[in-house]
Motif scaffolding. Structure first.
Motif, short mmCIF file in Angstrom:
data_model
loop_
_atom_site.label_atom_id
_atom_site.label_comp_id
_atom_site.label_asym_id
_atom_site.label_seq_id
_atom_site.Cartn_x
_atom_site.Cartn_y
_atom_site.Cartn_z
N GLY A 1 0.81 -1.20 0.00
CA GLY A 1 0.00 0.00 0.00
C GLY A 1 0.85 1.26 0.00
N GLY A 2 2.02 1.22 0.68
CA GLY A 2 2.90 2.39 0.72
C GLY A 2 3.44 2.75 -0.65
N ARG A 3 3.79 1.76 -1.43
CA ARG A 3 4.31 2.01 -2.78
C ARG A 3 3.22 2.62 -3.67
N ARG A 4 2.01 2.08 -3.53
CA ARG A 4 0.90 2.62 -4.33
C ARG A 4 0.63 4.07 -3.96
N GLU A 5 0.63 4.39 -2.69
CA GLU A 5 0.42 5.77 -2.24
C GLU A 5 1.54 6.68 -2.75
N GLN A 6 2.76 6.15 -2.77
CA GLN A 6 3.90 6.92 -3.27
C GLN A 6 3.72 7.22 -4.76
N MET A 7 3.28 6.24 -5.53
CA MET A 7 3.04 6.44 -6.95
C MET A 7 1.90 7.43 -7.18
N ASP A 8 0.84 7.32 -6.39
CA ASP A 8 -0.27 8.26 -6.51
C ASP A 8 0.19 9.68 -6.20
N GLY A 9 1.06 9.83 -5.23
CA GLY A 9 1.60 11.14 -4.88
C GLY A 9 2.45 11.72 -6.00
N LYS A 10 3.26 10.87 -6.62
CA LYS A 10 4.08 11.32 -7.76
C LYS A 10 3.20 11.72 -8.94
N ARG A 11 2.14 10.95 -9.17
CA ARG A 11 1.22 11.26 -10.27
C ARG A 11 0.54 12.60 -10.02
N GLN A 12 0.09 12.82 -8.79
CA GLN A 12 -0.57 14.08 -8.44
C GLN A 12 0.41 15.24 -8.59
N PHE A 13 1.65 15.05 -8.16
CA PHE A 13 2.67 16.09 -8.29
C PHE A 13 2.89 16.44 -9.77
N ALA A 14 2.97 15.41 -10.60
CA ALA A 14 3.19 15.64 -12.03
C ALA A 14 2.00 16.39 -12.64
N HIS A 15 0.78 16.02 -12.26
CA HIS A 15 -0.40 16.72 -12.77
C HIS A 15 -0.37 18.19 -12.36
N GLU A 16 -0.02 18.45 -11.13
CA GLU A 16 0.05 19.84 -10.65
C GLU A 16 1.16 20.61 -11.35
N ARG A 17 2.30 19.97 -11.50
CA ARG A 17 3.47 20.64 -12.09
C ARG A 17 3.23 21.01 -13.55
N PHE A 18 2.57 20.15 -14.29
CA PHE A 18 2.41 20.37 -15.72
C PHE A 18 1.00 20.82 -16.11
N ARG A 19 0.18 21.20 -15.15
CA ARG A 19 -1.20 21.60 -15.42
C ARG A 19 -1.27 22.75 -16.43
N GLU B 1 -0.27 21.63 -19.90
CA GLU B 1 -1.35 20.81 -20.46
C GLU B 1 -2.48 21.70 -20.97
N ARG B 2 -2.84 22.72 -20.24
CA ARG B 2 -3.89 23.66 -20.67
C ARG B 2 -3.47 24.38 -21.96
N GLU B 3 -2.21 24.80 -22.03
CA GLU B 3 -1.71 25.48 -23.23
C GLU B 3 -1.81 24.57 -24.44
N TRP B 4 -1.43 23.30 -24.28
CA TRP B 4 -1.51 22.35 -25.39
C TRP B 4 -2.96 22.12 -25.79
N GLU B 5 -3.82 21.95 -24.82
CA GLU B 5 -5.24 21.72 -25.12
C GLU B 5 -5.81 22.91 -25.88
N ASP B 6 -5.48 24.12 -25.44
CA ASP B 6 -5.95 25.32 -26.13
C ASP B 6 -5.38 25.37 -27.54
N ALA B 7 -4.11 25.04 -27.70
CA ALA B 7 -3.48 25.08 -29.02
C ALA B 7 -4.07 24.02 -29.96
N LEU B 8 -4.52 22.91 -29.43
CA LEU B 8 -5.15 21.89 -30.27
C LEU B 8 -6.52 22.35 -30.75
N HIS B 9 -7.24 23.10 -29.91
CA HIS B 9 -8.56 23.61 -30.29
C HIS B 9 -8.48 24.90 -31.09
N ASN B 10 -7.44 25.69 -30.88
CA ASN B 10 -7.21 26.94 -31.60
C ASN B 10 -5.78 26.90 -32.15
#
Length: 134
Positions: free
Chosen positions: A2-20, A23-32
């Protein structure tokens, strides 16, 4: 375990926050996808893609690369269309060209005629992409 899974979830959340924002810029550029820039010496803006053209048809270059190496016709994309809204983009671009032609004639604005010609050139490129994806 369970500790390893929580660690991976934490890394995933950090990556989402760091590159948010990216990601928005790319999404906007794909639509416009285009940005208009007035180049030195020009009076009319020119459209430029905001991202590399491969971002709008992600598998095409890889399919060509794989085909050149004997991997088959659509080894990467499986023959999927490049973007489902390509036909819509084409229709809107053709409509834009027609409206700009009307503005050029009715309002006597030559820059609108230039923009209409650019829109027709883009529509031609989009049509070729659609025909190439079929």
């Amino acid at each position: 375990m369970g500790g390893r899974r929580e660690q991976m979830d934490g890394k995933r959340q950090f990556a989402h926050e760091r590159f948010r924002e990216t990601e928005r810029e790319w999404e906007d550029a794909l639509h416009n996808p285009f940005t208009q820039v007035v180049l030195p010496g020009d009076r009319v803006p020119t459209n430029f893609l905001r991202l590399h053209e491969a971002a709008y048809a992600p598998g095409r270059n890889l399919d060509e690369w794989a085909k050149a190496r004997g991997q088959g016709e659509h080894a990467v994309t499986g023959g999927l269309p490049t973007r489902s809204d390509l036909a819509l983009h084409l229709r809107l671009t053709e409509r834009k060209a027609a409206l700009l032609d009307r503005i050029a004639i009715k309002k006597g604005r030559p820059e609108a005629a230039v923009q209409a010609e650019e829109a027709r050139a883009l529509a031609s490129q989009l049509r070729a992409e659609i025909d190439g994806a079929a």
